[in-house]
Every structure is written in structure tokens, then in C-alpha cells.
Design an enzyme around this catalytic site. Structure first.
Site, PDB file in Angstrom:
ATOM      1  N   ARG A  17       0.837  -1.210   0.000  1.00 54.56           N
ATOM      2  CA  ARG A  17       0.000   0.000   0.000  1.00 54.56           C
ATOM      3  C   ARG A  17       0.873   1.263   0.000  1.00 54.56           C
ATOM      4  NH1 ARG A  17      -0.430   4.650   2.561  1.00 54.56           N
ATOM      5  NH2 ARG A  17       0.084   3.566   4.499  1.00 54.56           N
ATOM      6  N   ASP A  18       1.600   1.506   1.060  1.00 56.39           N
ATOM      7  CA  ASP A  18       2.352   2.768   1.154  1.00 56.39           C
ATOM      8  C   ASP A  18       3.435   2.813   0.086  1.00 56.39           C
ATOM      9  OD1 ASP A  18       3.033   5.241   2.133  1.00 56.39           O
ATOM     10  OD2 ASP A  18       3.519   4.579   4.155  1.00 56.39           O
ATOM     11  N   HIS A 209       5.678   4.570  12.645  1.00 54.66           N
ATOM     12  CA  HIS A 209       5.688   4.428  11.174  1.00 54.66           C
ATOM     13  C   HIS A 209       6.686   5.456  10.646  1.00 54.66           C
ATOM     14  CE1 HIS A 209       3.285   4.032   7.237  1.00 54.66           C
ATOM     15  NE2 HIS A 209       3.888   5.196   7.049  1.00 54.66           N
ATOM     16  N   HIS A 211       9.262   6.924   7.717  1.00 65.71           N
ATOM     17  CA  HIS A 211       9.832   6.978   6.370  1.00 65.71           C
ATOM     18  C   HIS A 211      11.312   7.310   6.551  1.00 65.71           C
ATOM     19  CE1 HIS A 211       6.159   6.756   3.758  1.00 65.71           C
ATOM     20  NE2 HIS A 211       5.616   6.851   4.967  1.00 65.71           N
ATOM     21  N   CYS A 242       4.431   9.222  -0.172  1.00 66.02           N
ATOM     22  CA  CYS A 242       3.021   9.559  -0.084  1.00 66.02           C
ATOM     23  C   CYS A 242       2.734  10.540  -1.206  1.00 66.02           C
ATOM     24  CB  CYS A 242       2.678  10.179   1.273  1.00 66.02           C
ATOM     25  SG  CYS A 242       0.986  10.796   1.338  1.00 66.02           S
TER      26      CYS A 242
HETATM   27  P1  HMG Z   1     -13.246  14.195  -2.056  1.00 65.31           P
HETATM   28  O1  HMG Z   1     -12.978  14.531  -3.477  1.00 65.31           O
HETATM   29  O2  HMG Z   1     -13.382  15.304  -1.068  1.00 65.31           O
HETATM   30  O3  HMG Z   1     -14.475  13.177  -1.883  1.00 65.31           O
HETATM   31  O4  HMG Z   1     -12.078  13.208  -1.592  1.00 65.31           O
HETATM   32  P2  HMG Z   1     -15.956  13.199  -2.316  1.00 65.31           P
HETATM   33  O5  HMG Z   1     -16.725  12.530  -1.214  1.00 65.31           O
HETATM   34  O6  HMG Z   1     -16.366  14.588  -2.755  1.00 65.31           O
HETATM   35  O7  HMG Z   1     -15.952  12.238  -3.585  1.00 65.31           O
HETATM   36  C1  HMG Z   1     -15.338  12.584  -4.803  1.00 65.31           C
HETATM   37  C2  HMG Z   1     -15.433  11.398  -5.753  1.00 65.31           C
HETATM   38  O8  HMG Z   1     -14.679  10.296  -5.234  1.00 65.31           O
HETATM   39  C3  HMG Z   1     -16.858  10.896  -5.918  1.00 65.31           C
HETATM   40  O9  HMG Z   1     -16.940  10.343  -7.222  1.00 65.31           O
HETATM   41  C4  HMG Z   1     -16.952   9.801  -4.924  1.00 65.31           C
HETATM   42  O10 HMG Z   1     -17.917   8.832  -5.240  1.00 65.31           O
HETATM   43  C5  HMG Z   1     -15.555   9.178  -4.980  1.00 65.31           C
HETATM   44  P3  HMG Z   1     -17.608  11.182  -8.448  1.00 65.31           P
HETATM   45  O11 HMG Z   1     -18.972  11.511  -7.988  1.00 65.31           O
HETATM   46  O12 HMG Z   1     -16.726  12.406  -8.631  1.00 65.31           O
HETATM   47  O13 HMG Z   1     -17.485  10.226  -9.592  1.00 65.31           O
HETATM   48  N1  HMG Z   1     -15.145   8.535  -3.750  1.00 65.31           N
HETATM   49  C6  HMG Z   1     -14.704   7.281  -3.665  1.00 65.31           C
HETATM   50  N2  HMG Z   1     -14.544   6.322  -4.614  1.00 65.31           N
HETATM   51  C7  HMG Z   1     -14.066   5.130  -4.186  1.00 65.31           C
HETATM   52  N3  HMG Z   1     -13.726   4.866  -2.891  1.00 65.31           N
HETATM   53  C8  HMG Z   1     -13.881   5.810  -1.949  1.00 65.31           C
HETATM   54  C9  HMG Z   1     -14.394   7.068  -2.332  1.00 65.31           C
HETATM   55  N4  HMG Z   1     -14.644   8.189  -1.638  1.00 65.31           N
HETATM   56  C10 HMG Z   1     -15.127   9.078  -2.526  1.00 65.31           C
HETATM   57  N5  HMG Z   1     -13.538   5.525  -0.683  1.00 65.31           N
HETATM   58  C11 HMG Z   1     -11.282  11.407  -0.208  1.00 65.31           C
HETATM   59  C12 HMG Z   1     -12.015  12.738  -0.257  1.00 65.31           C
HETATM   60  C13 HMG Z   1     -10.986  11.115   1.235  1.00 65.31           C
HETATM   61  C14 HMG Z   1     -12.188  10.334  -0.814  1.00 65.31           C
HETATM   62  C15 HMG Z   1      -9.980  11.526  -1.063  1.00 65.31           C
HETATM   63  O14 HMG Z   1      -9.290  12.667  -0.641  1.00 65.31           O
HETATM   64  C16 HMG Z   1      -9.093  10.330  -0.935  1.00 65.31           C
HETATM   65  O15 HMG Z   1      -9.434   9.239  -1.364  1.00 65.31           O
HETATM   66  N6  HMG Z   1      -7.891  10.521  -0.312  1.00 65.31           N
HETATM   67  C17 HMG Z   1      -6.965   9.455  -0.094  1.00 65.31           C
HETATM   68  C18 HMG Z   1      -5.545   9.960  -0.299  1.00 65.31           C
HETATM   69  C19 HMG Z   1      -4.560   8.849  -0.024  1.00 65.31           C
HETATM   70  O16 HMG Z   1      -4.867   7.668  -0.204  1.00 65.31           O
HETATM   71  N7  HMG Z   1      -3.348   9.227   0.407  1.00 65.31           N
HETATM   72  C20 HMG Z   1      -2.308   8.309   0.684  1.00 65.31           C
HETATM   73  C21 HMG Z   1      -2.556   7.482   1.898  1.00 65.31           C
HETATM   74  S1  HMG Z   1      -2.179   8.328   3.422  1.00 65.31           S
HETATM   75  C22 HMG Z   1      -0.503   8.032   3.658  1.00 65.31           C
HETATM   76  O17 HMG Z   1       0.163   7.558   2.779  1.00 65.31           O
HETATM   77  C23 HMG Z   1       0.081   8.308   5.003  1.00 65.31           C
HETATM   78  C24 HMG Z   1       0.366   7.036   5.824  1.00 65.31           C
HETATM   79  O18 HMG Z   1       1.242   6.171   5.134  1.00 65.31           O
HETATM   80  C25 HMG Z   1       1.000   7.422   7.168  1.00 65.31           C
HETATM   81  C26 HMG Z   1       2.145   8.407   6.996  1.00 65.31           C
HETATM   82  O19 HMG Z   1       3.198   8.038   6.454  1.00 65.31           O
HETATM   83  O20 HMG Z   1       1.942   9.545   7.401  1.00 65.31           O
HETATM   84  C27 HMG Z   1      -0.933   6.258   6.103  1.00 65.31           C
HETATM   85 MG    MG Z   2       3.416   6.325   5.176  1.00 69.52          MG
END
Ligand code: HMG
Ligand code: MG
Length: 308
Positions: A17-18, A209, A211, A242
């Protein structure tokens, strides 16, 4: 001098994933499945398989359903996924996922860039996700990003981190992975952040966690062990980053972590040769060498003694 450290450490493998969420080469679903199966065979107790996030935001994770459908689950390994909202929870449940992670941030700008919500609003969203997941007998982990620094805002106060860690635990997550999203933490800071957190919550509820952007991840683990922190996230080969944290490099490499823990006599239950095979498998499918120092040493030794 003898320093008391845990005899056993739980490693949470976040590479599929990450790691893969940030790769430019798009792997096939089949290759992702193969990677997870190899990590399972190496004895990883927890593998973060994918993320049920918006495919528009992170296209690399858009095949989460397919990956979960294809992996071979082994008793003794937990298979987890990121879930940002109720839509993601619904997808995860349909895919037969039993363990999810929510992911909040310690800094407002990162929270908005990563999940398009300010922190308070995101916690309200996550409370709804937690309630629904716990009612469905799922296990929920919490991440707290930018706990050691934010790519947009700089320093983050340890008290802020400690307060948000408590709030996530009150929501019902079983542990919080306190996360160094951009790999800026160093041992002095790890001590300060742990001091602040552990004044409020038991160490058994904390994971770390890291990096490895600045090469301090292993030193940070070594600093945390005498605090009795016994869960660390890592990524096979040191894959990672990320998409919403510019400049963030890979996670601490799982092989580097396991090599160090083996040397300290700390049990992880993980086969280092098995892990190396998984690492080599994924290296062959990417367009760049893996950052893991252990992997590089294995590759060099293999060039010197190809038949060994
Ligand atoms: P948004 O644009 O504000 O959401 O995104 P929305 O509710 O307005 O939806 C927009 C569109 O996305 C819609 O589709 C929804 O249906 C769809 P449309 O009508 O435009 O066709 N949608 C989804 N589709 C599938 N699955 C879903 C989903 N939710 C909405 N779950 C949202 C808000 C949170 C969804 C978006 O910002 C997002 O998905 N963000 C994720 C970003 C991400 O994955 N970042 C990396 C992971 S975090 C990380 O790496 C850190 C970590 O490792 C720890 C560290 O190191 O710090 C964990
Ligand atoms: Mg991370």
C-alpha cells in the site's frame, strides 16, 4: 550496559500500500497479489494490502478489490486496508476485509491535501467509519500522519500529536501508528514525541511508522525500543512515499528492520531470506533500484558469488 527492550516486535508490512501507491510504474493486479503472497510466505504477521480510497486521488490503489480477491490468506497473518470514509468501508466489507485503518493528520494543510478535510471534520468522518466498522466486528487501526513534521507547515508540537493520538484511541482504534510522513524525525525528537504521548496513553497502544528520507529511520526505531514500543511499520525493499507529501521517500525497509532486530535478539517471526525473495520479486518489476541497504548488500553478494 544492558538496555531493556521488547523480546518480540510486531512488524506491519505496508509495502503493497504505502510503497506501491507512489510508484510511477503501474503494477498488474497479478503482480500485487504475488507480492502479498510472497510476504505472507515470509511470515509477516500483518500486511497492508491496499487502500479503498478514491481512484481519482490515488489511481495506483484502484484495484483494491481485485488484489483482495486474489491473495491467499494464511492463518496468523492479518490483511488490512486503508479506508477514508463510509464509501471506502462499504467497498472493504464487500471485498471481505476484516481489518481496516483510518488515517488522520496532525497538521491542517496536510489533512486538506491528503483527504480534502480539516482535522476536526476528518475526525467526525472517522468516528462514523469506526462506529460502523466496530459494529461489523472489524478491527480498526489509526494512523496519525505528520506527527514529526509537515511538508507544508513545518514543526508540529508533540502535545498536538499526543492529544490527537488520545482522540483516535477514544474513537475505538486498537492502536495508533504515529507516523513520520516525510521522514524528518531524528532520535532526539522521537524521545520528545514519545514522552508527550506516553504521558497520556499506554505504550501498548502505540506503533511507529517511519519513512527514511533522511536515513534516520533505524536510529529512530532503536531509540523507541527502550520505551517498550513493540510495533513498527516497514515496507519491503524500502518502497514508499506519499502522493500528498512532496519529497517523502520510502518507508523504513522491512529487511533492514528485521536484520537489525535479529541482531538484537528480538523475535519477529519473519524469515529474512523469504523477505529478500519478495523484495527481489518486486525490484524486478520496477524501473529503479530499491532503497533497502540490506537488499543492496544481498545483490552485491550475489554478484560476487552467484552460485552461493
Ligand atoms: P473528495 O474529493 O473530497 O471526496 O475526496 P468526495 O466525497 O467529494 O468524492 C469525490 C469522488 O470520489 C466521488 O466520485 C466519490 O464517489 C468518490 P464522483 O462523484 O466524482 O465520480 N469517492 C470514492 N470512490 C471510491 N472509494 C472511496 C471514495 N470516496 C469518494 N472511498 C477522499 C475525499 C478522502 C475520498 C480523497 O481525498 C481520498 O481518497 N484521499 C486518499 C488519499 C490517499 O490515499 N493518500 C495516501 C494514503 S495516506 C498516507 O500515505 C500516510 C500514511 O502512510 C502514514 C504516513 O506516512 O503519514 C498512512
Ligand atoms: Mg506512510
Amino acid at each position: 550496559m544492558t538496555v531493556k527492550i521488547p523480546q518480540r516486535v510486531a512488524v506491519v508490512e505496508v509495502g503493497p500500500r504505502d510503497g506501491l501507491q507512489n510508484e510511477h510504474v503501474t503494477l498488474t493486479t497479478g503482480d500485487k497479489i504475488e507480492l502479498v503472497d510472497r510476504l505472507t510466505a515470509a511470515g509477516l504477521p500483518t500486511i497492508e494490502v491496499s487502500a479503498f480510497v478514491s481512484p481519482k486521488w490515488v489511481p495506483q490503489m484502484s484495484d483494491a478489490e481485485g488484489v483482495f480477491a486474489g491473495i491467499t490468506r494464511r492463518a496468523g497473518t492479518r490483511y488490512t486496508a486503508l479506508v477514508p470514509n463510509l464509501a471506502g468501508l462499504d467497498r472493504a466489507r464487500r471485498a471481505g476485509v476484516t481489518d481496516i485503518s483510518i488515517f488522520a493528520a496532525s497538521s491542517e494543510t496536510f489533512s486538506r491535501k491528503n483527504i480534502n478535510q480539516p482535522i476536526d471534520k476528518s475526525l467526525a468522518t472517522y468516528k462514523g467509519v469506526c462506529d460502523a466498522a466496530l459494529a461489523a466486528n472489524m478491527r480498526v487501526r489509526g494512523y496519525l500522519s505528520t506527527a514529526f513534521g509537515c511538508p507544508y507547515e513545518g514543526d508540529v508540537a508533540p502535545d498536538t500529536v499526543a492529544g490527537l493520538t488520545s482522540r483516535l484511541l477514544e474513537m475505538g482504534v486498537f492502536e495508533v501508528a504515529v507516523s513520520d510522513t516525510i521522514g524528518i524525525a531524528h532520535p532526539g525528537q522521537v524521545s520528545r514525541v514519545l514522552d508527550a504521548i506516553l504521558a497520556r496513553v499506554p505504550v501498548s497502544r502505540i506503533a511507529l511508522h517511519f519513512h527514511d528520507t533522511r536515513g534516520t529511520a533505524l536510529a529512530n526505531v532503536l531509540t523507541a525500543l527502550p520505551y517498550d514500543v513493540a510495533t513498527f511499520d516497514a515496507s519491503v525493499g524500502g518502497l514508499g512515499g506519499c502522493p500528498y507529501a512532496p519529497g517523502a521517500a520510502g518507508n523504513l525497509a522491512t529487511e533492514d528492520l528485521v536484520y537489525m532486530l535479529n541482531g538484537l535478539g528480538v523475535d519477529t517471526g519473519i524469515s529474512l531470506p523469504g523477505l529478500s525473495e519478495a523484495s527481489q520479486f518486486i525490484a524486478d518489476r520496477l524501473d529503479h533500484p530499491l532503497p533497502s541497504r540490506y537488499a543492496q548488500a544481498v545483490a552485491a553478494a550475489t554478484r560476487l558469488r552467484p552460485d552461493a
